[in-house]
Design a protein around this motif. Structure first.
Motif, PDB file in Angstrom:
ATOM      1  N   SER A   1       0.810  -1.216   0.000  1.00  0.00           N
ATOM      2  CA  SER A   1       0.000   0.000   0.000  1.00  0.00           C
ATOM      3  C   SER A   1       0.843   1.265   0.000  1.00  0.00           C
ATOM      4  N   ALA A   2       2.055   1.191   0.506  1.00  0.00           N
ATOM      5  CA  ALA A   2       2.928   2.365   0.527  1.00  0.00           C
ATOM      6  C   ALA A   2       3.265   2.843  -0.877  1.00  0.00           C
ATOM      7  N   GLU A   3       3.130   1.968  -1.878  1.00  0.00           N
ATOM      8  CA  GLU A   3       3.427   2.351  -3.255  1.00  0.00           C
ATOM      9  C   GLU A   3       2.223   2.978  -3.954  1.00  0.00           C
ATOM     10  N   LEU A   4       1.067   2.942  -3.321  1.00  0.00           N
ATOM     11  CA  LEU A   4      -0.125   3.553  -3.894  1.00  0.00           C
ATOM     12  C   LEU A   4      -0.136   5.039  -3.587  1.00  0.00           C
ATOM     13  N   GLU A   5      -1.061   5.748  -4.206  1.00  0.00           N
ATOM     14  CA  GLU A   5      -1.180   7.176  -3.951  1.00  0.00           C
ATOM     15  C   GLU A   5      -1.437   7.428  -2.471  1.00  0.00           C
ATOM     16  N   GLU A   6      -0.996   8.573  -1.990  1.00  0.00           N
ATOM     17  CA  GLU A   6      -1.030   8.911  -0.567  1.00  0.00           C
ATOM     18  C   GLU A   6      -2.375   8.629   0.097  1.00  0.00           C
ATOM     19  N   HIS A   7      -3.478   9.023  -0.515  1.00  0.00           N
ATOM     20  CA  HIS A   7      -4.767   8.864   0.146  1.00  0.00           C
ATOM     21  C   HIS A   7      -5.310   7.433   0.086  1.00  0.00           C
ATOM     22  N   PHE A   8      -4.589   6.510  -0.534  1.00  0.00           N
ATOM     23  CA  PHE A   8      -5.006   5.116  -0.555  1.00  0.00           C
ATOM     24  C   PHE A   8      -4.133   4.245   0.342  1.00  0.00           C
ATOM     25  N   ARG A   9      -3.204   4.808   1.047  1.00  0.00           N
ATOM     26  CA  ARG A   9      -2.236   4.021   1.806  1.00  0.00           C
ATOM     27  C   ARG A   9      -2.804   3.435   3.083  1.00  0.00           C
ATOM     28  N   ASP A  10      -2.415   2.209   3.344  1.00  0.00           N
ATOM     29  CA  ASP A  10      -2.667   1.522   4.609  1.00  0.00           C
ATOM     30  C   ASP A  10      -1.420   0.685   4.857  1.00  0.00           C
ATOM     31  N   PRO A  11      -0.551   1.098   5.787  1.00  0.00           N
ATOM     32  CA  PRO A  11       0.730   0.410   5.956  1.00  0.00           C
ATOM     33  C   PRO A  11       0.594  -1.049   6.400  1.00  0.00           C
ATOM     34  N   GLY A  12      -0.574  -1.442   6.877  1.00  0.00           N
ATOM     35  CA  GLY A  12      -0.745  -2.815   7.330  1.00  0.00           C
ATOM     36  C   GLY A  12      -1.354  -3.729   6.292  1.00  0.00           C
ATOM     37  N   ALA A  13      -1.472  -3.254   5.056  1.00  0.00           N
ATOM     38  CA  ALA A  13      -2.135  -4.074   4.038  1.00  0.00           C
ATOM     39  C   ALA A  13      -1.435  -3.953   2.693  1.00  0.00           C
ATOM     40  N   ALA A  14      -1.735  -4.888   1.830  1.00  0.00           N
ATOM     41  CA  ALA A  14      -1.282  -4.863   0.444  1.00  0.00           C
ATOM     42  C   ALA A  14      -2.481  -5.231  -0.405  1.00  0.00           C
ATOM     43  N   VAL A  15      -2.437  -4.831  -1.658  1.00  0.00           N
ATOM     44  CA  VAL A  15      -3.577  -5.066  -2.532  1.00  0.00           C
ATOM     45  C   VAL A  15      -3.101  -5.628  -3.856  1.00  0.00           C
ATOM     46  N   PHE A  16      -3.886  -6.528  -4.432  1.00  0.00           N
ATOM     47  CA  PHE A  16      -3.633  -6.907  -5.805  1.00  0.00           C
ATOM     48  C   PHE A  16      -4.924  -6.762  -6.579  1.00  0.00           C
ATOM     49  N   VAL A  17      -4.767  -6.396  -7.831  1.00  0.00           N
ATOM     50  CA  VAL A  17      -5.924  -6.168  -8.693  1.00  0.00           C
ATOM     51  C   VAL A  17      -5.779  -7.022  -9.941  1.00  0.00           C
ATOM     52  N   HIS A  18      -6.923  -7.332 -10.524  1.00  0.00           N
ATOM     53  CA  HIS A  18      -6.906  -8.073 -11.775  1.00  0.00           C
ATOM     54  C   HIS A  18      -8.168  -7.723 -12.544  1.00  0.00           C
ATOM     55  N   VAL A  19      -8.021  -7.525 -13.831  1.00  0.00           N
ATOM     56  CA  VAL A  19      -9.150  -7.262 -14.712  1.00  0.00           C
ATOM     57  C   VAL A  19      -9.263  -8.460 -15.650  1.00  0.00           C
ATOM     58  N   VAL A  20     -10.446  -9.059 -15.671  1.00  0.00           N
ATOM     59  CA  VAL A  20     -10.667 -10.245 -16.485  1.00  0.00           C
ATOM     60  C   VAL A  20     -11.573  -9.878 -17.653  1.00  0.00           C
ATOM     61  N   GLY A  21     -11.064 -10.043 -18.857  1.00  0.00           N
ATOM     62  CA  GLY A  21     -11.854  -9.763 -20.051  1.00  0.00           C
ATOM     63  C   GLY A  21     -12.699 -10.972 -20.430  1.00  0.00           C
ATOM     64  N   VAL A  22     -13.991 -10.878 -20.197  1.00  0.00           N
ATOM     65  CA  VAL A  22     -14.893 -11.983 -20.538  1.00  0.00           C
ATOM     66  C   VAL A  22     -15.889 -11.542 -21.612  1.00  0.00           C
ATOM     67  N   GLN A  23     -15.488 -10.554 -22.402  1.00  0.00           N
ATOM     68  CA  GLN A  23     -16.373 -10.015 -23.426  1.00  0.00           C
ATOM     69  C   GLN A  23     -16.837 -11.096 -24.400  1.00  0.00           C
ATOM     70  N   ARG A  24     -15.948 -12.001 -24.784  1.00  0.00           N
ATOM     71  CA  ARG A  24     -16.248 -13.016 -25.799  1.00  0.00           C
ATOM     72  C   ARG A  24     -16.760 -14.327 -25.196  1.00  0.00           C
ATOM     73  N   MET A  25     -16.841 -14.414 -23.872  1.00  0.00           N
ATOM     74  CA  MET A  25     -17.340 -15.638 -23.251  1.00  0.00           C
ATOM     75  C   MET A  25     -18.792 -15.865 -23.675  1.00  0.00           C
ATOM     76  N   GLN A  26     -19.089 -17.070 -24.106  1.00  0.00           N
ATOM     77  CA  GLN A  26     -20.419 -17.387 -24.596  1.00  0.00           C
ATOM     78  C   GLN A  26     -21.388 -17.722 -23.455  1.00  0.00           C
ATOM     79  N   ILE A  27     -22.511 -17.022 -23.451  1.00  0.00           N
ATOM     80  CA  ILE A  27     -23.618 -17.349 -22.564  1.00  0.00           C
ATOM     81  C   ILE A  27     -24.537 -18.246 -23.390  1.00  0.00           C
ATOM     82  N   PRO A  28     -24.721 -19.500 -22.984  1.00  0.00           N
ATOM     83  CA  PRO A  28     -25.406 -20.452 -23.851  1.00  0.00           C
ATOM     84  C   PRO A  28     -26.915 -20.244 -23.994  1.00  0.00           C
TER      85      PRO A  28
END
Length: 138
Positions: A87-114
């Motif tokens: 969290s220390a590497e995030l922007e100042e107003h998003f910091r929490d020294p006792g935590a870390a965050v990971f993000v992921h964006v999943v592209g499911v645009q082409r996933m078929q809904i049957p």
């Protein structure tokens, strides 16, 4: 074992990872309307998970499954070894020294809904369920 807290798990129009932060447009999709099925889902999934700072560097495995409400699988994706950003590497107003965050964006645009019906997306971290969301295809 990883102690994970879901900050965001949303079906959305579009999303992008901004170095540990997620930019999201049109979050909260719970209804998909198509003229015919099968058809593309046409959406993305934005995921942000917080872990304790001491766990940074540990191997964290995400699992995303998409299934019909009756449990029949549509798709399953193993997302492994995501980098947790202190969290220390995030922007100042998003910091929490006792935590870390990971993000992921999943592209499911082409996933078929049957077919029309209710669908469930489930998110697990290190095989521990941490979130789910539903949408209706009509």
């Amino acid at each position: 074992m990883t102690s994970a807290r879901v900050r965001m798990f949303e079906l959305c129009d579009t999303a992008s990872d901004r170095g540990g932060l997620i930019s999201v447009l049109g979050a909260g999709i719970d209804l998909i309307s198509r003229d015919q099925y099968p058809n593309d889902l046409g959406a993305m999934i934005a995921i942000s998970v917080e872990i304790d700072a001491y766990q940074v560097g540990e191997k964290v495995a995400l699992r995303l499954s998409i299934q019909k409400q009756n449990g029949d699988p549509i798709a399953e994706d193993y997302i492994n070894e995501l980098a947790a950003v202190p969290s220390a590497e995030l922007e100042e107003h998003f910091r929490d020294p006792g935590a870390a965050v990971f993000v992921h964006v999943v592209g499911v645009q082409r996933m078929q809904i049957p077919e029309p019906g209710r669908y469930v997306m489930k998110l697990s971290v290190d095989d521990v369920p941490v979130g789910s969301l539903q949408f209706l295809a009509q």
